[in-house]
Design a protein around this motif. Structure first.
Motif, PDB file in Angstrom:
ATOM      1  N   VAL A   1       0.838  -1.205   0.000  1.00  8.42           N
ATOM      2  CA  VAL A   1       0.000   0.000   0.000  1.00  8.42           C
ATOM      3  C   VAL A   1       0.869   1.251   0.000  1.00  8.42           C
ATOM      4  O   VAL A   1       0.613   2.214  -0.738  1.00  8.42           O
ATOM      5  CB  VAL A   1      -0.954  -0.014   1.217  1.00  8.42           C
ATOM      6  CG1 VAL A   1      -1.667   1.331   1.345  1.00  8.42           C
ATOM      7  CG2 VAL A   1      -1.966  -1.139   1.092  1.00  8.42           C
ATOM      8  N   GLU A   2       1.929   1.242   0.824  1.00  6.37           N
ATOM      9  CA  GLU A   2       2.830   2.392   0.878  1.00  6.37           C
ATOM     10  C   GLU A   2       3.546   2.588  -0.449  1.00  6.37           C
ATOM     11  O   GLU A   2       3.759   3.733  -0.889  1.00  6.37           O
ATOM     12  CB  GLU A   2       3.837   2.198   2.009  1.00  6.37           C
ATOM     13  CG  GLU A   2       4.912   3.270   2.111  1.00  6.37           C
ATOM     14  CD  GLU A   2       4.370   4.642   2.451  1.00  6.37           C
ATOM     15  OE1 GLU A   2       5.120   5.632   2.281  1.00  6.37           O
ATOM     16  OE2 GLU A   2       3.195   4.749   2.868  1.00  6.37           O
ATOM     17  N   MET A   3       3.929   1.489  -1.111  1.00 10.38           N
ATOM     18  CA  MET A   3       4.619   1.596  -2.398  1.00 10.38           C
ATOM     19  C   MET A   3       3.724   2.248  -3.447  1.00 10.38           C
ATOM     20  O   MET A   3       4.153   3.147  -4.186  1.00 10.38           O
ATOM     21  CB  MET A   3       5.059   0.214  -2.862  1.00 10.38           C
ATOM     22  CG  MET A   3       5.867   0.208  -4.139  1.00 10.38           C
ATOM     23  SD  MET A   3       6.527  -1.436  -4.550  1.00 10.38           S
ATOM     24  CE  MET A   3       4.998  -2.323  -4.900  1.00 10.38           C
ATOM     25  N   GLU A   4       2.469   1.815  -3.511  1.00 10.55           N
ATOM     26  CA  GLU A   4       1.550   2.407  -4.485  1.00 10.55           C
ATOM     27  C   GLU A   4       1.267   3.863  -4.150  1.00 10.55           C
ATOM     28  O   GLU A   4       1.117   4.701  -5.050  1.00 10.55           O
ATOM     29  CB  GLU A   4       0.258   1.596  -4.524  1.00 10.55           C
ATOM     30  CG  GLU A   4       0.437   0.162  -5.007  1.00 10.55           C
ATOM     31  CD  GLU A   4       1.056   0.094  -6.397  1.00 10.55           C
ATOM     32  OE1 GLU A   4       0.852   1.027  -7.199  1.00 10.55           O
ATOM     33  OE2 GLU A   4       1.762  -0.896  -6.675  1.00 10.55           O
TER      34      GLU A   4
ATOM     35  N   ILE B   1       7.737  -6.216  -4.323  1.00  6.14           N
ATOM     36  CA  ILE B   1       8.555  -5.244  -3.573  1.00  6.14           C
ATOM     37  C   ILE B   1       9.968  -5.173  -4.139  1.00  6.14           C
ATOM     38  O   ILE B   1      10.537  -4.097  -4.301  1.00  6.14           O
ATOM     39  CB  ILE B   1       8.571  -5.626  -2.085  1.00  6.14           C
ATOM     40  CG1 ILE B   1       7.187  -5.425  -1.469  1.00  6.14           C
ATOM     41  CG2 ILE B   1       9.618  -4.804  -1.326  1.00  6.14           C
ATOM     42  CD1 ILE B   1       7.052  -5.970  -0.057  1.00  6.14           C
ATOM     43  N   ALA B   2      10.548  -6.347  -4.449  1.00  4.36           N
ATOM     44  CA  ALA B   2      11.918  -6.370  -4.967  1.00  4.36           C
ATOM     45  C   ALA B   2      11.994  -5.818  -6.382  1.00  4.36           C
ATOM     46  O   ALA B   2      13.003  -5.219  -6.765  1.00  4.36           O
ATOM     47  CB  ALA B   2      12.464  -7.796  -4.936  1.00  4.36           C
ATOM     48  N   ARG B   3      10.934  -6.002  -7.186  1.00  2.00           N
ATOM     49  CA  ARG B   3      10.968  -5.580  -8.579  1.00  2.00           C
ATOM     50  C   ARG B   3      10.641  -4.094  -8.744  1.00  2.00           C
ATOM     51  O   ARG B   3      11.334  -3.381  -9.461  1.00  2.00           O
ATOM     52  CB  ARG B   3       9.976  -6.420  -9.389  1.00  2.00           C
ATOM     53  CG  ARG B   3      10.021  -6.164 -10.886  1.00  2.00           C
ATOM     54  CD  ARG B   3       8.936  -6.925 -11.616  1.00  2.00           C
ATOM     55  NE  ARG B   3       8.990  -8.345 -11.361  1.00  2.00           N
ATOM     56  CZ  ARG B   3       8.080  -9.021 -10.645  1.00  2.00           C
ATOM     57  NH1 ARG B   3       7.050  -8.375 -10.110  1.00  2.00           N
ATOM     58  NH2 ARG B   3       8.198 -10.316 -10.449  1.00  2.00           N
ATOM     59  N   ARG B   4       9.582  -3.630  -8.076  1.00  3.23           N
ATOM     60  CA  ARG B   4       9.123  -2.257  -8.292  1.00  3.23           C
ATOM     61  C   ARG B   4       9.521  -1.315  -7.164  1.00  3.23           C
ATOM     62  O   ARG B   4       9.534  -0.098  -7.340  1.00  3.23           O
ATOM     63  CB  ARG B   4       7.602  -2.242  -8.438  1.00  3.23           C
ATOM     64  CG  ARG B   4       7.077  -3.065  -9.600  1.00  3.23           C
ATOM     65  CD  ARG B   4       5.570  -2.903  -9.741  1.00  3.23           C
ATOM     66  NE  ARG B   4       5.209  -1.512 -10.004  1.00  3.23           N
ATOM     67  CZ  ARG B   4       4.217  -0.874  -9.387  1.00  3.23           C
ATOM     68  NH1 ARG B   4       3.507  -1.495  -8.447  1.00  3.23           N
ATOM     69  NH2 ARG B   4       3.944   0.388  -9.693  1.00  3.23           N
ATOM     70  N   GLY B   5       9.834  -1.873  -5.998  1.00  2.00           N
ATOM     71  CA  GLY B   5      10.092  -1.041  -4.836  1.00  2.00           C
ATOM     72  C   GLY B   5      11.277  -0.097  -4.928  1.00  2.00           C
ATOM     73  O   GLY B   5      11.210   1.021  -4.403  1.00  2.00           O
ATOM     74  N   PRO B   6      12.409  -0.496  -5.567  1.00  2.00           N
ATOM     75  CA  PRO B   6      13.566   0.400  -5.573  1.00  2.00           C
ATOM     76  C   PRO B   6      13.283   1.816  -6.065  1.00  2.00           C
ATOM     77  O   PRO B   6      13.812   2.780  -5.506  1.00  2.00           O
ATOM     78  CB  PRO B   6      14.556  -0.329  -6.489  1.00  2.00           C
ATOM     79  CG  PRO B   6      14.229  -1.772  -6.302  1.00  2.00           C
ATOM     80  CD  PRO B   6      12.743  -1.819  -6.148  1.00  2.00           C
ATOM     81  N   ALA B   7      12.447   1.976  -7.081  1.00  2.00           N
ATOM     82  CA  ALA B   7      12.149   3.314  -7.591  1.00  2.00           C
ATOM     83  C   ALA B   7      11.406   4.157  -6.563  1.00  2.00           C
ATOM     84  O   ALA B   7      11.483   5.395  -6.590  1.00  2.00           O
ATOM     85  CB  ALA B   7      11.332   3.213  -8.880  1.00  2.00           C
ATOM     86  N   ALA B   8      10.683   3.500  -5.640  1.00  4.70           N
ATOM     87  CA  ALA B   8       9.959   4.213  -4.594  1.00  4.70           C
ATOM     88  C   ALA B   8      10.778   4.347  -3.320  1.00  4.70           C
ATOM     89  O   ALA B   8      10.254   4.798  -2.299  1.00  4.70           O
ATOM     90  CB  ALA B   8       8.645   3.492  -4.295  1.00  4.70           C
TER      91      ALA B   8
END
Length: 713
Positions: free
Chosen positions: A434-437, A498-505
């Motif tokens: 939720v925080e990532m989005e 989280i591992a795939r998209r999280g770094p940009a956030a």
């Protein structure tokens, strides 16, 4: 990145770990690779070509091309000198006896050489002719008289000289006997030295010919022999001399480099072998050089460093470079650190500092138990403790004491792999998604002047209160093996997102597992991790499971490490970049102190949130209030449960610290909690419709000193 100094993850010296502190320029610590050697080409049509062309080979010898190389070779020369000093120093008594014997032999030789002269045995030609005539005519009295007169004239001066010499020697002996001891020693040396020199033979040496016990004394010939034995060089024809066989061309070395030998060589063309073939033969080459493969550090020299597909950089250590006293982590004494800077990680075989940038990255740590895996993973998390704008989410499937200090800092902390802990882990991952989005929606709305690349920046972190999020999960296999199939698939999918998209956030994933097989840690999760580190594993297949398929064949093989290499592992940072690192050491006490520093930094910056803000045990530690260990440990075990059966509480305490709670039973637990001030409102608790003896968490929290509850809610 390769095992050479020029290609390590980071080469900066140890940092003064203060946020936004300028960093000095990197200093090379190894001899630089020589420029490619250009073969001369005959140009009969232009005789001036050879004069006008500028050779591409360096002018200085390999050992003098950098200050670091000169320093390392000077240090090697100093160690060699000291070794010879010790070697010959212990043999001084032997050399003294040997000198006296040589002097005696020299005196004998001198006496034998001078005796004919002193005894007048070497007559002149005239005397010899007269003697021959006397023998032929013994009756000639006149001739005999002439012979006696000639002999007398010949030896008269020698008798005076012999007598004077004898008197002089006697006087000198008396004078020496009466002289000062220091003068006697000097005169004795002046006399004995030439006599000993005269007494030496052609094969006699006063000093023993000692050689330092180097494990490797590399030469170009040894290198060619090793490569030829490994099948990387063709042998000469049967009717040809072996010297005509193909050989490598060394563009640098072999030359002493620190505590080992360095060489950069090109494979000959026409043999069909490449640098990758050399890396795959590391074990065979080590055997041919007479060393262990852990001592052989090889890598390709890429085009950016002046290399080609057949150029190899090799460094062979004199002994195992990963043993000895561990290096303390600079975090142990640091006050602040910016997570945007590369993290000080350890040292490679040649002593170069290795630093790892973690922003926009995800990490995976694997290896056998008790090899320093958790200590190394914790070292990465420790960097985020000293940055107030890093928010920590931590889960430990083992539920032991390794990660307990994080309760002072962690926004979310999950301990153990019981049912309640698994539910807490699922809730933590859902919160992270939720925080990532939410962050992506904020970043999409920001103008390019503030967010030019659609990613988090240090300015955005503070302006919009979007701290970097460190997601640390240790012992992943404990969670996966304890979950039902549906939960397992859901958690895996969440971790992959989280591992795939999280770094940009601004998410930094930090995962670890003891058994990185397909059942414990699925391949689809491991394959999207960018940074990988492995301590010792059982075989090359296990090494590839952690570091990536085919990495062992490229030289990144953690199976060559032994049980003695605690805290040492192979770090892979890219498809062709790896280095064996002896990581910095940060013990449990040092990590706990860092957690307290991190809590103070977050309180000052208004960033103490989540579980850490309401953790009474962490608040007590920060306030310096002594809390009974049984209270803090019981609260830790019941972190995710408002109530717990006594049997489960005892099992959790034993898992937390078996040395302390291994002998506890229900009666002793009740006695210890009562002594700590716990007053049970009920001795029975109801969980999932079952009533049994147990404890309410609110009863244990009620025993916490009131000043802590008032100060920290």
């Amino acid at each position: 990145m390769t095992e050479t100094a020029a290609d390590t993850v980071g080469t900066r010296p140890p940092l003064t770990l203060v946020k936004n502190t300028p960093t000095p320029e990197p200093v090379p610590t190894n001899p630089p690779a020589a420029d490619p050697v250009v073969e001369a080409v005959d140009r009969p049509d232009n005789p001036l070509a050879d004069w006008l062309s500028v050779p591409d080979a360096p002018v200085l010898p390999a050992w003098a091309r950098s200050a670091a190389s000169i320093k390392s070779n000077a240090a090697a020369f100093g160690r060699l000198t000291w070794w010879h000093t010790q070697y010959h120093g212990f043999r001084v008594p032997k050399y003294l006896v040997k000198t006296v014997l040589l002097a005696a032999r020299g005196f004998f030789r001198a006496s034998m050489g001078l005796w004919p002269t002193l005894s007048a045995q070497d007559h002149t030609a005239t005397v010899k002719a007269l003697r021959a005539q006397v023998k032929a005519r013994p009756e000639d009295v006149d001739l005999a008289t002439r012979l006696q007169m000639a002999h007398f004239e010949r030896t008269r001066t020698r008798r005076w000289r012999f007598g004077a010499a004898s008197a002089g020697v006697a006087a000198a002996a008396v004078g020496i006997a009466l002289a000062d001891p220091a003068l006697q020693a000097g005169i004795a040396g002046a006399v004995v030295t030439p006599l000993a020199y005269l007494g030496r033979g052609k094969e006699t040496h006063l000093l023993d010919q000692g050689a330092p016990p180097l494990r490797v004394d590399m030469s170009a010939q040894q290198l060619n022999d090793a490569l030829r034995a490994a099948g990387l060089l063709k042998s000469g024809r049967a009717n040809e001399d072996e010297k005509d066989a193909p050989r490598v061309s060394c563009s640098m070395g072999p030359v002493r480099d620190g505590r080992g030998w360095a060489v950069i060589f090109d494979l000959p063309r026409g043999g069909g072998k490449t640098a990758s073939d050399v890396l795959a033969k590391r074990e065979v080459i080590a055997q041919e050089l007479g060393v262990d493969e852990i001592q052989v550090i090889m890598s390709r020299v890429r085009a950016s460093k002046g290399g080609n597909a057949g150029r190899v950089s090799m460094w062979v250590a004199d002994d195992d470079p990963y043993l000895g006293k561990p290096n303390p982590s600079p975090f142990a004494t640091a006050e602040r650190f910016s997570i945007w800077d590369p993290i000080p990680f350890g040292q490679d075989a040649r002593g170069n500092r290795i630093e790892v940038p973690v922003m926009w990255q995800s990490m995976f740590f694997g290896g056998l138990p008790r090899r320093g895996k958790t200590f190394t993973q914790r070292l990465m998390t420790a960097a985020g403790l000293l940055d107030a704008y890093v928010r920590h989410y931590v889960a430990d499937g083992k539920g032991g004491a390794d990660w307990m200090p994080m309760r002072a800092v962690a926004h979310r902390l999950v301990m153990g792999a019981e049912d309640d802990a698994i539910e807490a882990l699922k809730a933590m991952l859902a919160e992270l998604l939720v925080e990532m989005e939410r962050r992506f929606s904020i970043l999409r709305e920001l103008p390019t002047s503030i967010c030019p690349e659609g990613k988090l920046t240090p300015d955005i972190v503070q302006r919009y209160n979007l701290p970097v999020i460190f997601v640390t999960i240790d012992e992943l296999q404990e969670y996966f093996t304890a979950m039902e199939r549906e939960d397992r698939e859901q958690v895996i999918n969440d971790l992959c997102r989280i591992a795939r998209r999280g770094p940009a956030a601004g998410f930094v994933s930090n995962f670890a597992s003891q058994r990185p097989d397909a059942d414990s840690v699925p391949t689809k999760l491991r394959e999207i991790i960018t940074l990988r580190y492995s301590t010792q594993v059982v075989d090359r297949a296990s090494s590839d499971m952690v570091l990536g398929k085919g990495k062992a064949a490229q030289g990144a093989d953690a199976s060559v490490l032994s049980e003695d290499h605690v805290g040492t592992g192979v770090l892979v940072t890219g498809p062709a970049s790896y280095v064996t690192v002896r990581t910095d050491y940060l013990d449990g006490t040092g990590f706990a102190l860092l957690c307290q520093k991190g809590r103070a930094l977050r309180q000052a910056a208004g960033q103490l949130t989540g579980d850490a803000a309401g953790d009474v045990t962490a608040a007590a530690d920060a306030s310096g209030v002594k809390l009974a260990p049984i209270l803090s440990d019981a609260l830790e075990v019941m972190r995710h449960s408002p109530r717990m059966f006594t049997t489960d509480l005892l099992a959790g305490l034993v898992n937390l610290d078996e040395d302390v709670y291994g002998d506890f039973n229900a009666e002793r637990l009740a006695s210890e909690l009562e002594a700590a001030g716990v007053k049970r409102t009920s001795k029975q608790v109801k969980i999932s419709g079952t009533n049994a003896a147990g404890y309410q968490r609110r009863d244990i929290e009620a025993a916490v000193p009131a000043e802590i509850l008032l100060a920290h809610g």
